[in-house]
Design an enzyme around this catalytic site. Structure first.
Site, short mmCIF file in Angstrom:
data_model
loop_
_atom_site.label_atom_id
_atom_site.label_comp_id
_atom_site.label_asym_id
_atom_site.label_seq_id
_atom_site.Cartn_x
_atom_site.Cartn_y
_atom_site.Cartn_z
N ASN A 21 38.10 43.69 54.29
CA ASN A 21 36.31 44.48 54.30
C ASN A 21 35.19 43.18 54.48
OD1 ASN A 21 37.37 46.92 53.75
ND2 ASN A 21 37.19 46.20 51.71
N SER A 34 33.04 42.69 48.64
CA SER A 34 32.19 41.98 48.03
C SER A 34 32.86 40.93 46.92
CB SER A 34 32.51 43.49 46.52
OG SER A 34 34.00 43.38 46.86
N HIS A 71 39.80 37.87 52.47
CA HIS A 71 40.55 38.28 51.84
C HIS A 71 41.57 39.66 52.62
CE1 HIS A 71 37.31 40.20 50.13
NE2 HIS A 71 38.33 41.78 48.94
N HIS A 116 43.33 42.67 51.91
CA HIS A 116 44.15 44.09 50.84
C HIS A 116 45.36 44.33 51.97
CE1 HIS A 116 40.48 44.59 48.91
NE2 HIS A 116 39.55 44.31 49.94
P1 DGP Z 1 36.21 43.74 48.91
O1 DGP Z 1 35.82 44.95 48.04
O2 DGP Z 1 37.43 43.43 50.17
O3 DGP Z 1 35.90 42.01 48.90
O4 DGP Z 1 37.85 43.05 47.93
C1 DGP Z 1 37.58 42.41 46.87
C2 DGP Z 1 38.36 43.10 45.68
O5 DGP Z 1 39.27 41.99 44.48
C3 DGP Z 1 38.22 44.02 45.03
O6 DGP Z 1 39.29 44.89 44.88
C4 DGP Z 1 38.29 43.90 43.02
C5 DGP Z 1 39.63 42.26 43.13
N1 DGP Z 1 39.19 41.75 42.52
C6 DGP Z 1 37.78 41.22 42.39
N2 DGP Z 1 37.43 40.57 40.72
C7 DGP Z 1 39.27 39.71 40.98
C8 DGP Z 1 39.56 39.65 39.81
O7 DGP Z 1 39.16 38.37 38.83
N3 DGP Z 1 40.83 39.17 39.43
C9 DGP Z 1 41.61 40.43 40.52
N4 DGP Z 1 42.86 39.98 40.20
N5 DGP Z 1 41.23 41.10 41.08
C10 DGP Z 1 40.11 41.20 41.22
#
Ligand code: DGP
Length: 114
Positions: free
Chosen positions: A87, A95, A100, A102
């Site tokens: 994203n 967010s 990253h 997914h």
């Molecule tokens: P995006 O919307 O593409 O920026 O995805 C961010 C992702 O990160 C979302 O699917 C939730 C995940 N995420 C956010 N905070 C944390 C965290 O503290 N630990 C883990 N394992 N994942 C997180």
């Protein structure tokens, strides 16, 4: 210096995560809000904010993320398939401003994505 992203804090072991893979260039851990039975995040240790901010200097690490995605999928037995998503920016619901990938798997995906 800019504040560390939540993913940089995971890389630095300041907050916990369920880690599936780590090497010199990246870390792979379980997403905290899984959108599929298997939902991993592949994160470069170098904090590139997003694809739109990447430069030719990051070519190796970006390619490495895809190779690792395939290796981790094989390790986890995801032979039925998996989806990779990046994203970038508000329209894509980015967010966390730390690039990253997914990796989603373990159920039938649909197309087009939402
Ligand atoms: P995006 O919307 O593409 O920026 O995805 C961010 C992702 O990160 C979302 O699917 C939730 C995940 N995420 C956010 N905070 C944390 C965290 O503290 N630990 C883990 N394992 N994942 C997180």
């Amino acid at each position: 210096m800019a504040a560390k992203t939540i993913f940089q804090r995971i890389v630095d072991r300041e907050i916990p995560a369920t880690i599936e893979h780590e090497d010199d260039l990246c870390i792979v851990f379980r997403d905290i809000e899984p959108q599929a039975p298997v939902h991993l995040l592949l994160v470069p240790k170098q904090p590139i904010p997003r694809v739109a901010a990447a430069t030719a200097k990051e070519t190796q690490v970006l390619g490495h993320l895809l190779v690792v995605a395939g290796e981790v999928a094989a390790k986890l037995g995801l032979g039925q398939g998996f989806r990779l998503v990046i994203n970038n920016g508000p329209h894509a619901c980015e967010s966390v401003p730390h690039l990253h990938v997914h990796l989603l798997a373990g159920r039938q995906m649909t197309w087009p994505p939402g």
